[in-house]
Scaffold this motif. Structure first.
Motif, PDB file in Angstrom:
ATOM      1  N   GLN A   1      17.567   3.178  -4.874  1.00 55.82           N
ATOM      2  CA  GLN A   1      17.632   1.953  -5.686  1.00 55.82           C
ATOM      3  C   GLN A   1      16.627   1.043  -5.119  1.00 55.82           C
ATOM      4  OE1 GLN A   1      21.282   1.083  -6.312  1.00 55.82           O
ATOM      5  NE2 GLN A   1      21.201  -0.957  -6.505  1.00 55.82           N
TER       6      GLN A   1
ATOM      7  N   GLU B   1      16.852  -4.944  -7.907  1.00 48.93           N
ATOM      8  CA  GLU B   1      17.935  -5.778  -7.512  1.00 48.93           C
ATOM      9  C   GLU B   1      17.957  -7.352  -7.756  1.00 48.93           C
ATOM     10  OE1 GLU B   1      19.975  -4.620  -3.882  1.00 48.93           O
ATOM     11  OE2 GLU B   1      20.618  -2.564  -4.641  1.00 48.93           O
TER      12      GLU B   1
ATOM     13  N   LYS C   1      26.764  -8.843  -8.045  1.00 42.02           N
ATOM     14  CA  LYS C   1      26.250  -7.576  -7.434  1.00 42.02           C
ATOM     15  C   LYS C   1      27.739  -7.428  -6.405  1.00 42.02           C
ATOM     16  CE  LYS C   1      23.274  -4.789  -4.912  1.00 42.02           C
ATOM     17  NZ  LYS C   1      24.258  -3.762  -4.954  1.00 42.02           N
TER      18      LYS C   1
ATOM     19  N   ASP D   1      26.811  -0.894  -8.718  1.00 42.13           N
ATOM     20  CA  ASP D   1      25.990  -2.064  -8.457  1.00 42.13           C
ATOM     21  C   ASP D   1      26.617  -3.339  -8.837  1.00 42.13           C
ATOM     22  OD1 ASP D   1      24.319  -0.560  -6.762  1.00 42.13           O
ATOM     23  OD2 ASP D   1      22.869  -0.365  -8.181  1.00 42.13           O
ATOM     24  N   TYR D   2      26.949  -3.312 -10.022  1.00 42.21           N
ATOM     25  CA  TYR D   2      27.160  -4.648 -10.728  1.00 42.21           C
ATOM     26  C   TYR D   2      28.625  -4.520 -11.712  1.00 42.21           C
ATOM     27  CZ  TYR D   2      22.461  -6.068  -9.373  1.00 42.21           C
ATOM     28  OH  TYR D   2      21.359  -6.384  -8.531  1.00 42.21           O
TER      29      TYR D   2
ATOM     30  N   ASP E   1      24.900   0.176 -13.123  1.00 45.41           N
ATOM     31  CA  ASP E   1      24.133   0.542 -11.775  1.00 45.41           C
ATOM     32  C   ASP E   1      22.759   0.660 -12.191  1.00 45.41           C
ATOM     33  OD1 ASP E   1      25.332   1.614  -9.006  1.00 45.41           O
ATOM     34  OD2 ASP E   1      23.500   2.753  -9.395  1.00 45.41           O
TER      35      ASP E   1
END
Length: 163
Positions: free
Chosen positions: A4, A9, A29, A55-56, A68
């Motif tokens: 990641q 991000e 997030k 992730d989100y 993600d």
């Protein structure tokens, strides 16, 4: 190598802030849970707990959205880079009507793609039945939506949903 990306991000977070500030969407997030083991003065020790989310998540045009972010330095996306709990969560939300996907950054090509859940599902099931263990670059080129910077967004991934 798959990992990641803090860079990925960061640019997604910048786009999400603009989406939120302009009233387009509210996508946030989700931090990885941390179990605090000791708190002595200004020093805190702990460890990351097992992640149970992607992730989100958020809302866009009245629909739930969940995804993600993945980055790859090779010409495919190994399915091992997607944890089973991530896949199962995306699948569950997709079945309930949410917009579920991955955003994948190919460093070698400097390109970003939105991988719809249905394409991920097909690849996942193929692997489960003894087939290919990754999603080929050609799949991204032919079946996914390239995501670009546009209209002042660092990565206008919601625009890709409108295609």
């Amino acid at each position: 190598m798959i990992r990641q990306s803090r860079y990925l991000e960061h640019i997604i977070d910048m786009a999400n802030n603009k989406y939120r500030n302009t009233g387009v969407a509210d996508v946030r997030k989700i931090p990885t849970p941390v179990k605090i083991l000791n708190n002595t003065g200004n020093r805190i020790t702990g460890h990351l707990e097992k992640a149970t989310w992607v992730d989100y998540s958020g809302v866009y045009k009245g629909k739930a959205i969940i995804f993600d972010a993945k980055e790859t330095g090779i010409t495919n996306l190994p399915l091992d880079s997607i944890h089973t709990h991530q896949y199962e969560l995306l699948k569950s939300w997709h079945r309930k009507g949410a917009i579920a996907f991955l955003i994948v950054y190919f460093k070698l090509h400097d390109k970003y793609y939105l991988l719809p859940f249905e394409t991920l599902r097909e690849a996942w099931e193929t692997r489960e039945n003894g087939g290919r263990k990754s999603i080929a670059w050609e799949t991204f080129e032919n079946e996914c939506i390239e995501v670009k910077s546009k209209d002042g967004y660092t990565l206008h991934y919601l625009d890709a949903l409108e295609v």
